[in-house]
Design an enzyme around this catalytic site. Structure first.
Site, PDB file in Angstrom:
ATOM      1  N   TYR A   1      -0.984  -0.941  10.010  1.00  0.00           N
ATOM      2  CA  TYR A   1      -1.435  -1.277   8.756  1.00  0.00           C
ATOM      3  C   TYR A   1      -0.122  -0.912   7.874  1.00  0.00           C
ATOM      4  O   TYR A   1       0.480  -1.520   6.929  1.00  0.00           O
ATOM      5  CB  TYR A   1      -2.639  -0.314   8.251  1.00  0.00           C
TER       6      TYR A   1
ATOM      7  N   SER B   1       0.795  -1.181   0.057  1.00  0.00           N
ATOM      8  CA  SER B   1      -0.072   0.034   0.038  1.00  0.00           C
ATOM      9  C   SER B   1       0.787   1.346   0.009  1.00  0.00           C
ATOM     10  O   SER B   1       2.064   1.285   0.608  1.00  0.00           O
ATOM     11  CB  SER B   1      -0.822   0.099   1.199  1.00  0.00           C
TER      12      SER B   1
HETATM   13  N1  CAA Z   1      -1.915  13.544  10.948  1.00  0.00           N
HETATM   14  C1  CAA Z   1      -1.712  13.988  12.128  1.00  0.00           C
HETATM   15  N2  CAA Z   1      -2.796  14.057  13.300  1.00  0.00           N
HETATM   16  C2  CAA Z   1      -4.044  13.596  12.846  1.00  0.00           C
HETATM   17  C3  CAA Z   1      -4.530  13.399  11.270  1.00  0.00           C
HETATM   18  C4  CAA Z   1      -3.194  13.384  10.692  1.00  0.00           C
HETATM   19  N3  CAA Z   1      -3.533  13.052   9.211  1.00  0.00           N
HETATM   20  N4  CAA Z   1      -5.734  13.044  11.365  1.00  0.00           N
HETATM   21  C5  CAA Z   1      -6.040  13.075  12.709  1.00  0.00           C
HETATM   22  N5  CAA Z   1      -5.193  13.553  13.467  1.00  0.00           N
HETATM   23  C6  CAA Z   1      -5.181  13.833  14.955  1.00  0.00           C
HETATM   24  C7  CAA Z   1      -6.510  15.060  15.063  1.00  0.00           C
HETATM   25  O1  CAA Z   1      -5.780  16.356  15.002  1.00  0.00           O
HETATM   26  C8  CAA Z   1      -6.437  14.741  16.645  1.00  0.00           C
HETATM   27  O2  CAA Z   1      -5.736  15.319  17.443  1.00  0.00           O
HETATM   28  P1  CAA Z   1      -5.973  15.850  18.907  1.00  0.00           P
HETATM   29  O3  CAA Z   1      -6.620  14.810  19.776  1.00  0.00           O
HETATM   30  O4  CAA Z   1      -4.717  16.363  19.445  1.00  0.00           O
HETATM   31  O5  CAA Z   1      -7.149  17.051  18.789  1.00  0.00           O
HETATM   32  C9  CAA Z   1      -6.537  13.203  16.915  1.00  0.00           C
HETATM   33  O6  CAA Z   1      -5.767  12.908  15.590  1.00  0.00           O
HETATM   34  C10 CAA Z   1      -7.997  12.666  16.514  1.00  0.00           C
HETATM   35  O7  CAA Z   1      -7.813  11.385  16.870  1.00  0.00           O
HETATM   36  P2  CAA Z   1      -8.953  10.613  17.253  1.00  0.00           P
HETATM   37  O8  CAA Z   1      -8.510   9.059  17.586  1.00  0.00           O
HETATM   38  O9  CAA Z   1     -10.063  11.231  18.016  1.00  0.00           O
HETATM   39  O10 CAA Z   1      -9.847  10.443  15.716  1.00  0.00           O
HETATM   40  P3  CAA Z   1     -10.918   9.645  15.160  1.00  0.00           P
HETATM   41  O11 CAA Z   1     -11.309   8.519  16.136  1.00  0.00           O
HETATM   42  O12 CAA Z   1     -12.167  10.489  14.719  1.00  0.00           O
HETATM   43  O13 CAA Z   1     -10.217   8.950  13.760  1.00  0.00           O
HETATM   44  C11 CAA Z   1      -8.995   7.683  12.487  1.00  0.00           C
HETATM   45  C12 CAA Z   1      -9.158   8.458  13.780  1.00  0.00           C
HETATM   46  C13 CAA Z   1      -9.952   6.376  12.465  1.00  0.00           C
HETATM   47  C14 CAA Z   1      -7.633   7.001  12.291  1.00  0.00           C
HETATM   48  C15 CAA Z   1      -9.076   8.604  11.337  1.00  0.00           C
HETATM   49  O14 CAA Z   1      -8.266   9.716  11.442  1.00  0.00           O
HETATM   50  C16 CAA Z   1      -9.270   8.163   9.866  1.00  0.00           C
HETATM   51  O15 CAA Z   1      -9.834   7.326   9.315  1.00  0.00           O
HETATM   52  N6  CAA Z   1      -7.875   8.523   9.216  1.00  0.00           N
HETATM   53  C17 CAA Z   1      -7.634   8.055   7.888  1.00  0.00           C
HETATM   54  C18 CAA Z   1      -6.851   6.849   8.158  1.00  0.00           C
HETATM   55  C19 CAA Z   1      -6.683   6.376   6.550  1.00  0.00           C
HETATM   56  O16 CAA Z   1      -5.893   6.993   5.861  1.00  0.00           O
HETATM   57  N7  CAA Z   1      -6.738   4.995   6.346  1.00  0.00           N
HETATM   58  C20 CAA Z   1      -6.585   4.528   5.132  1.00  0.00           C
HETATM   59  C21 CAA Z   1      -7.671   3.428   5.021  1.00  0.00           C
HETATM   60  S1  CAA Z   1      -7.972   2.609   3.444  1.00  0.00           S
HETATM   61  C22 CAA Z   1      -6.409   1.641   3.254  1.00  0.00           C
HETATM   62  O17 CAA Z   1      -5.786   1.600   4.017  1.00  0.00           O
HETATM   63  C23 CAA Z   1      -6.009   1.187   1.767  1.00  0.00           C
HETATM   64  C24 CAA Z   1      -4.846   1.481   1.401  1.00  0.00           C
HETATM   65  O18 CAA Z   1      -3.885   0.797   1.235  1.00  0.00           O
HETATM   66  C25 CAA Z   1      -4.716   3.027   0.946  1.00  0.00           C
END
Ligand code: CAA
Length: 247
Positions: free
Chosen positions: A154, A141
């Site tokens: 992952y 990935s």
């Molecule tokens: N970089 C750094 N920090 C980040 C961030 C990022 N990209 N995104 C969110 N944060 C931080 C926020 O600022 C917040 O910080 P504070 O608590 O200090 O305010 C914190 O993370 C939020 O954390 P939570 O645990 O409360 O967040 P959540 O539960 O709402 O979501 C998550 C967490 C599920 C991981 C969500 O951010 C998400 O879905 N992210 C995308 C992950 C991703 O790209 N997955 C790919 C899936 S598909 C795949 O994997 C196929 C492939 O091969 C590409």
């Protein structure tokens, strides 16, 4: 062209389906390996058949369980003969920020996405080498290449897939067996659609091509790597990510 026997894990998922279709189009006999809890197998076969993709052999098992992998490959070989092309595609996500990640979410992803490569490849690689021809194609990935917040499990597993690929490629290079990885970016599958819409939109905005990959754009790369003319390509990681990241 020579018809080969291809086994695809995670065959009935979004990416797996496209991989199966492209391998069938390339003239191969495809064994579709699927998780026993997937209860839409008959529907999947019906849809594939309606789309002109027939004659699949299906084997059920959990790729994180060595005994299941031994049995699946034995069943595949009993039905079709030796496996020439293995596509290690099965994978899961358990996305959480590391601060909130539990050990079970870590283990599930490492076992399904990385240990599965040991479990499946072990069943076929020695005999590919004996026959002097084989293709092992591992789905990594972009997030294994660049790292992704929320995916320490992952990203670690998918980076491990690339290390495994390079090491095994070196071991099998002189035996006619190639080992390559594909590192897809964000593909329009259920796995990606499970990301919260606002987060997904930010991700798409960050892709230079401003879109998700079509599953067949990844499936086609599998057919390419499986081709006889890809025989000099080994240890490679093919980045297919719309320009999101490259080294
Ligand atoms: N970089 C750094 N920090 C980040 C961030 C990022 N990209 N995104 C969110 N944060 C931080 C926020 O600022 C917040 O910080 P504070 O608590 O200090 O305010 C914190 O993370 C939020 O954390 P939570 O645990 O409360 O967040 P959540 O539960 O709402 O979501 C998550 C967490 C599920 C991981 C969500 O951010 C998400 O879905 N992210 C995308 C992950 C991703 O790209 N997955 C790919 C899936 S598909 C795949 O994997 C196929 C492939 O091969 C590409």
């Amino acid at each position: 062209m020579t018809q080969r026997v291809a086994l695809v894990t995670g065959a009935m998922g979004g990416l797996g389906t496209a991989i199966c279709q492209e391998l069938v189009k390339a003239g191969h006999k495809v064994v579709a390996a699927y998780h026993p809890e997937f209860d839409n197998k008959d529907q999947w076969l019906k849809e594939m058949s309606a789309a002109g993709y027939k004659d699949f052999v299906c084997v059920a098992g959990d790729v994180s369980a060595l005994a299941d992998c031994q049995r699946m490959v034995a069943e595949a070989e009993a039905a079709c003969g030796p496996v020439d092309i293995l596509v290690n595609n099965a994978g899961i996500t358990r996305d959480r920020m590391f601060a909130k990640m539990e050990k079970d979410g870590w283990d599930a992803v490492i076992n399904t996405n990385l240990t599965s490569l040991f479990n499946m490849t072990k069943q076929v690689s020695a005999r590919m080498a004996e026959r002097g021809w084989g293709r092992i194609i591992n789905i990594s990935s972009v997030n294994g290449v660049k790292g992704q917040a929320g995916q320490t499990n992952y990203s670690a597993a998918k980076a491990g897939v690339i290390g495994f690929t390079k090491a095994l490629a070196a071991e099998l290079a002189a035996k006619g067996v190639t080992v390559n990885a594909i590192a897809p970016g964000y593909v329009a599958t259920k796995m990606v659609m499970a990301i919260k819409p606002e987060i997904l939109q930010t991700i798409i905005d960050g892709v230079p091509m401003k879109r998700l990959a079509k599953p067949e754009e990844i499936g086609f790369a599998c057919a390419f790597l499986a081709n006889d003319l890809s025989g000099f390509t080994t240890g490679a990681t093919l980045n297919i990510n719309g320009g999101l990241y490259y080294q």
